[in-house]
Motif scaffolding. Structure first.
Motif, PDB file in Angstrom:
ATOM      1  N   PHE A  45       0.619  -1.083  -0.277  1.00 26.76           N
ATOM      2  CA  PHE A  45       0.105   0.072  -0.470  1.00 26.76           C
ATOM      3  C   PHE A  45       1.271   0.852   0.027  1.00 26.76           C
ATOM      4  O   PHE A  45       0.357   2.381  -0.737  1.00 26.76           O
ATOM      5  N   ALA A  46       2.296   1.150   0.681  1.00 26.50           N
ATOM      6  CA  ALA A  46       3.175   2.371   1.055  1.00 26.50           C
ATOM      7  C   ALA A  46       3.656   2.759  -0.092  1.00 26.50           C
ATOM      8  O   ALA A  46       3.990   3.470  -1.506  1.00 26.50           O
ATOM      9  N   MET A  47       3.909   1.756  -1.401  1.00 27.48           N
ATOM     10  CA  MET A  47       4.277   2.054  -2.959  1.00 27.48           C
ATOM     11  C   MET A  47       3.387   2.126  -3.566  1.00 27.48           C
ATOM     12  O   MET A  47       3.209   3.543  -4.512  1.00 27.48           O
ATOM     13  N   VAL A  48       1.904   2.098  -3.678  1.00 27.53           N
ATOM     14  CA  VAL A  48       0.593   2.563  -4.023  1.00 27.53           C
ATOM     15  C   VAL A  48       1.051   3.697  -3.880  1.00 27.53           C
ATOM     16  O   VAL A  48       0.635   4.597  -4.909  1.00 27.53           O
ATOM     17  N   PHE A  49       0.495   4.827  -2.798  1.00 26.69           N
ATOM     18  CA  PHE A  49       0.617   5.822  -2.531  1.00 26.69           C
ATOM     19  C   PHE A  49       1.656   6.690  -2.718  1.00 26.69           C
ATOM     20  O   PHE A  49       1.038   8.025  -3.450  1.00 26.69           O
ATOM     21  N   ASP A  50       2.823   6.066  -2.853  1.00 29.83           N
ATOM     22  CA  ASP A  50       4.199   6.405  -3.005  1.00 29.83           C
ATOM     23  C   ASP A  50       4.163   7.165  -4.325  1.00 29.83           C
ATOM     24  O   ASP A  50       4.940   7.685  -5.282  1.00 29.83           O
ATOM     25  N   TRP A  51       3.157   6.260  -5.584  1.00 29.10           N
ATOM     26  CA  TRP A  51       4.248   6.123  -7.160  1.00 29.10           C
ATOM     27  C   TRP A  51       3.271   7.528  -7.348  1.00 29.10           C
ATOM     28  O   TRP A  51       2.141   8.747  -6.778  1.00 29.10           O
ATOM     29  N   GLN A  52       4.341   8.387  -8.566  1.00 33.19           N
ATOM     30  CA  GLN A  52       4.089   9.906  -9.182  1.00 33.19           C
ATOM     31  C   GLN A  52       2.347  10.049  -9.346  1.00 33.19           C
ATOM     32  O   GLN A  52       2.797   9.341 -10.800  1.00 33.19           O
ATOM     33  N   GLY A  53       1.587  10.715  -9.304  1.00 37.18           N
ATOM     34  CA  GLY A  53       0.938  11.200  -9.978  1.00 37.18           C
ATOM     35  C   GLY A  53      -0.536  10.397  -9.728  1.00 37.18           C
ATOM     36  O   GLY A  53      -2.259   9.876 -10.701  1.00 37.18           O
ATOM     37  N   VAL A  54      -0.482   8.857  -8.492  1.00 42.27           N
ATOM     38  CA  VAL A  54      -1.328   7.557  -7.959  1.00 42.27           C
ATOM     39  C   VAL A  54      -2.845   8.479  -7.627  1.00 42.27           C
ATOM     40  O   VAL A  54      -4.245   8.403  -8.015  1.00 42.27           O
ATOM     41  N   TRP A  55      -2.821   9.525  -7.388  1.00 44.87           N
ATOM     42  CA  TRP A  55      -3.935  10.483  -6.512  1.00 44.87           C
ATOM     43  C   TRP A  55      -4.805  11.114  -8.186  1.00 44.87           C
ATOM     44  O   TRP A  55      -6.322  11.062  -7.693  1.00 44.87           O
ATOM     45  N   ARG A  56      -3.808  11.742  -8.875  1.00 47.75           N
ATOM     46  CA  ARG A  56      -4.304  12.181  -9.787  1.00 47.75           C
ATOM     47  C   ARG A  56      -5.114  11.270 -10.683  1.00 47.75           C
ATOM     48  O   ARG A  56      -6.327  11.646 -10.758  1.00 47.75           O
ATOM     49  N   SER A  57      -4.449   9.924 -10.749  1.00 46.84           N
ATOM     50  CA  SER A  57      -5.217   9.181 -11.727  1.00 46.84           C
ATOM     51  C   SER A  57      -6.665   8.967 -10.156  1.00 46.84           C
ATOM     52  O   SER A  57      -7.939   8.272 -11.301  1.00 46.84           O
ATOM     53  N   ILE A  58      -6.525   8.133  -9.307  1.00 46.40           N
ATOM     54  CA  ILE A  58      -7.923   8.286  -7.728  1.00 46.40           C
ATOM     55  C   ILE A  58      -8.891   8.637  -8.828  1.00 46.40           C
ATOM     56  O   ILE A  58      -9.939   8.822  -8.799  1.00 46.40           O
ATOM     57  N   ALA A  59      -8.569  10.710  -8.507  1.00 48.02           N
ATOM     58  CA  ALA A  59      -9.372  11.247  -8.516  1.00 48.02           C
ATOM     59  C   ALA A  59     -10.133  11.536  -9.934  1.00 48.02           C
ATOM     60  O   ALA A  59     -11.360  11.223 -10.115  1.00 48.02           O
ATOM     61  N   THR A 232      -4.001   8.711 -21.012  1.00 49.12           N
ATOM     62  CA  THR A 232      -2.491   8.047 -20.780  1.00 49.12           C
ATOM     63  C   THR A 232      -1.263   8.675 -19.971  1.00 49.12           C
ATOM     64  O   THR A 232      -0.758   7.543 -19.445  1.00 49.12           O
ATOM     65  N   ASN A 233      -1.416  10.165 -19.002  1.00 49.02           N
ATOM     66  CA  ASN A 233      -0.632  10.518 -18.357  1.00 49.02           C
ATOM     67  C   ASN A 233      -0.860  11.002 -17.639  1.00 49.02           C
ATOM     68  O   ASN A 233      -1.199  12.503 -17.740  1.00 49.02           O
ATOM     69  N   PRO A 234      -1.236  10.568 -16.386  1.00 50.85           N
ATOM     70  CA  PRO A 234      -1.426   9.338 -15.872  1.00 50.85           C
ATOM     71  C   PRO A 234      -2.568   8.384 -16.304  1.00 50.85           C
ATOM     72  O   PRO A 234      -4.074   9.130 -16.719  1.00 50.85           O
ATOM     73  N   PRO A 235      -3.300   7.499 -16.271  1.00 55.35           N
ATOM     74  CA  PRO A 235      -3.428   6.745 -16.842  1.00 55.35           C
ATOM     75  C   PRO A 235      -4.941   6.374 -15.884  1.00 55.35           C
ATOM     76  O   PRO A 235      -5.074   6.491 -14.515  1.00 55.35           O
ATOM     77  N   THR A 236      -6.482   5.607 -15.697  1.00 58.09           N
ATOM     78  CA  THR A 236      -7.205   5.732 -15.001  1.00 58.09           C
ATOM     79  C   THR A 236      -6.473   4.573 -14.064  1.00 58.09           C
ATOM     80  O   THR A 236      -5.600   3.369 -13.942  1.00 58.09           O
ATOM     81  N   PHE A 237      -6.733   4.889 -13.175  1.00 52.47           N
ATOM     82  CA  PHE A 237      -6.471   3.484 -11.569  1.00 52.47           C
ATOM     83  C   PHE A 237      -6.708   1.981 -12.032  1.00 52.47           C
ATOM     84  O   PHE A 237      -5.416   1.330 -11.791  1.00 52.47           O
ATOM     85  N   ALA A 238      -7.345   1.931 -12.880  1.00 57.43           N
ATOM     86  CA  ALA A 238      -7.656   0.332 -12.775  1.00 57.43           C
ATOM     87  C   ALA A 238      -6.559   0.337 -14.122  1.00 57.43           C
ATOM     88  O   ALA A 238      -6.387  -1.087 -14.340  1.00 57.43           O
ATOM     89  N   VAL A 239      -6.147   1.122 -15.131  1.00 56.33           N
ATOM     90  CA  VAL A 239      -5.321   0.564 -16.185  1.00 56.33           C
ATOM     91  C   VAL A 239      -3.968   0.572 -15.289  1.00 56.33           C
ATOM     92  O   VAL A 239      -2.951  -0.702 -15.709  1.00 56.33           O
TER      93      VAL A 239
END
Length: 569
Positions: A45-59, A232-239
């Protein structure tokens, strides 16, 4: 015997959900014994939320899912409000099957051919309206494919889900008795639009709960469509989660599993949001239902004709691309035509078509038999699994359970890829088949069965001779829906097939990412054509059955009346 079959249905189509969620949950905590990981932790989970742009992808995933779902709901209500009970409704019923038959991937490819920066839309604008699409403003206007705000994906998903919601609304509105509501409302001085807003909408929205949640879950977890027309940058969270699953470094597998768990949590939150919106509109805030006589009459007929025109325009465009040898931008038509792409691809696509049909027919037939047994069990026994449990595979992201299912298949038999793919297709097609049969089964008059049983007929004979002929159109149509769902499966085919089972959907998605448009068009044509053939077969069976019943009535009634003895007073 019926109880044994029902238990088998639960084992094949309900319990895998629990095992899938358990497997991906343990993996997300870093507990994967085959890889030497024996100590649970939250590093994934730490690696998931440390990924750059993950919060934008989730939103972006959350807002695109909510926007596409409720846009599809509004469009569906507009179509029903304007056409239900009118002569135009017959045209909608005729057009519904072709619209349902087009899979999401084929629809997305056709949508991309229309609205890409060099697509037909930009060509028409430049040619007919003298609009220069070569400049920056023209490119921005045409960029609804892979746009960073997912606007094109929102529009495409909303338009594609409208036929499904309309189909699910037919049995709902029949139960609501719209005609009687309109008469009572008219007697109180309300117009048709006001009656639909204040009386029909609350009841319709409540009964449309499961289809709406299924649409929302699909929009949240869709991978194939998002890879074709999504950002594509970032993609949707499922992708993004799917890309993590494909990482060759197995030590990063907890990150992918943690992403799947996060996706599942988001789906639960969205289900809660949808239920809150439903409660607010139907029970919590009810003043709008009796505060004045305001009611908007949507132009539903125009909206449906626009959707139908858009869907119809995709097939000729894909046919044109498949035979275009040279088609420069911004020409409206190709300058040179050739069939060589069909000739080159026919040998390879023929095997893919055969395999897709075999898997779809096997999966849909098994899912249909299971759905029939489940409905018969529901009628005869009180102890049963609630309907929302059966609909769980529709309501949760596929990525959240597929990894656990894959691990389970590796322990049982790692080489039976074809069988596991068929089982996965049955697992995801069964809820749709079951749901499509729910309305016809509830509307069937059980008095026919009771009378036949009282005359000494066996239950099986009564079912085959009385119930089956009456419900045959609904059964064949549910079978066609199961085939359509099977043909559209992307992730289950890749995950449980381990890349060894290829279908039209997997090939079309792979080709759409930068390959030749001509070859992509050929695969998209066949992917759209196969479900259409099976839906056409269902419509043909329905018409023949209705014609046969009419001829039987006309042929039997005179003999019946002639054989009666006159009564003497």
């Amino acid at each position: 015997m019926l109880r044994v079959f029902y238990l088998l249905i639960l084992v094949c189509c309900v319990l895998p959900t629990a095992f899938g969620l358990l497997g991906v949950s343990l993996s997300s905590l870093g507990y994967i014994p085959p890889l030497g990981m024996h100590h649970p932790s939250f590093d994934g989970f730490a690696m998931v939320f440390d990924w750059q742009g993950v919060w934008r992808s989730i939103a972006m995933t959350i807002y695109s899912t909510v926007a596409s779902t409720y846009l599809a709901c509004i469009i569906t209500f507009a179509i029903l409000q304007a056409s239900w009970g009118t002569s135009f409704w017959r045209k909608i019923e005729v057009s519904l099957s072709p619209l349902l038959a087009v899979p999401h991937v084929a629809f997305a490819i056709g949508f991309a051919f229309l609205f890409a920066p060099t697509g037909m839309g930009a060509r028409v604008m430049r040619e007919w309206f003298a609009y220069d699409t070569s400049g920056q403003s023209g490119a921005d206007l045409a960029l609804v494919i892979n746009d960073p705000h997912a606007l094109g994906m929102i529009l495409m998903l909303a338009l594609k889900e409208v036929p499904f919601l309309v189909l699910m609304s037919i049995s709902i509105l029949q139960q609501v008795n719209v005609k009687q509501i309109e008469k009572v409302s008219a007697s109180l001085g309300y117009s048709r639009a006001q009656a639909w807003w204040k009386c029909v909408l609350p009841q319709w929205l409540t009964k449309l709960r499961f289809p709406m949640l299924a649409v929302m879950a699909y929009g949240l977890s869709v991978v194939d469509v998002a890879m074709i027309i999504g950002p594509t940058n970032p993609p949707t969270f499922a992708v993004l989660v799917w890309q993590w699953f494909n990482d060759p470094d197995l030590s990063l597998l907890p990150r992918a599993s943690a992403g799947a768990v996060v996706l599942f949590i988001i789906s639960l939150m969205l289900i809660g949001l949808a239920r809150a919106v439903e409660w607010l509109l139907t029970k919590g805030w009810r003043t709008w239902q009796y505060s004045g006589r305001r009611g908007i009459a949507f132009p539903g007929k125009i909206v449906f004709m626009g959707l139908l025109t858009l869907s119809v325009a995709m097939m000729p465009l894909m046919l044109l691309w498949s035979v275009a040898q040279r088609w420069r931008f911004p020409d409206l038509l190709p300058s040179r035509y050739s069939l060589r792409f069909w000739e080159y691809e026919w040998a390879s696509i023929l095997g893919t078509i055969e395999q897709s049909i075999v898997i779809a027919v096997i999966s849909a037939s098994i899912a249909l038999v299971m759905a029939l047994l489940a409905h018969e069990y529901r009628l005869r026994y009180r102890l049963q699994v609630p309907g929302y449990i059966i609909a769980v595979p529709m309501l949760i992201p596929q990525l959240s359970i597929l990894f656990g299912m894959q691990v389970a298949t590796l322990y049982l038999s790692s080489d039976a890829h074809f069988s596991w793919v068929c089982w996965a297709h049955v697992f995801f097609a069964f809820p749709y088949v079951y749901l499509s049969l729910d309305g016809p089964w509830r509307s069937y008059n059980e008095g026919f069965t009771r009378v036949a049983l009282s005359l000494g007929k066996s239950p099986l004979r009564v079912w085959l001779k009385i119930k089956l002929p009456i419900l045959l159109p609904a059964i064949v149509f549910a079978w066609a829906i199961g085939i359509s769902v099977s043909l559209a499966q992307y992730l289950p085919t890749l995950v449980l097939g381990a890349g060894r089972i290829s279908t039209l959907t997997t090939e079309a998605v792979a080709l759409s990412s930068g390959f030749d448009r001509r070859v992509t068009a050929i695969y998209a044509i066949w992917q759209a054509l196969l479900p259409l053939l099976f839906f056409s077969f269902a419509i043909l069976i329905s018409h023949l059955q209705v014609k046969y019943r009419r001829l039987s009535i006309k042929g039997l009634l005179p003999d019946e009346y002639l054989s009666r003895k006159p009564r003497h007073s």
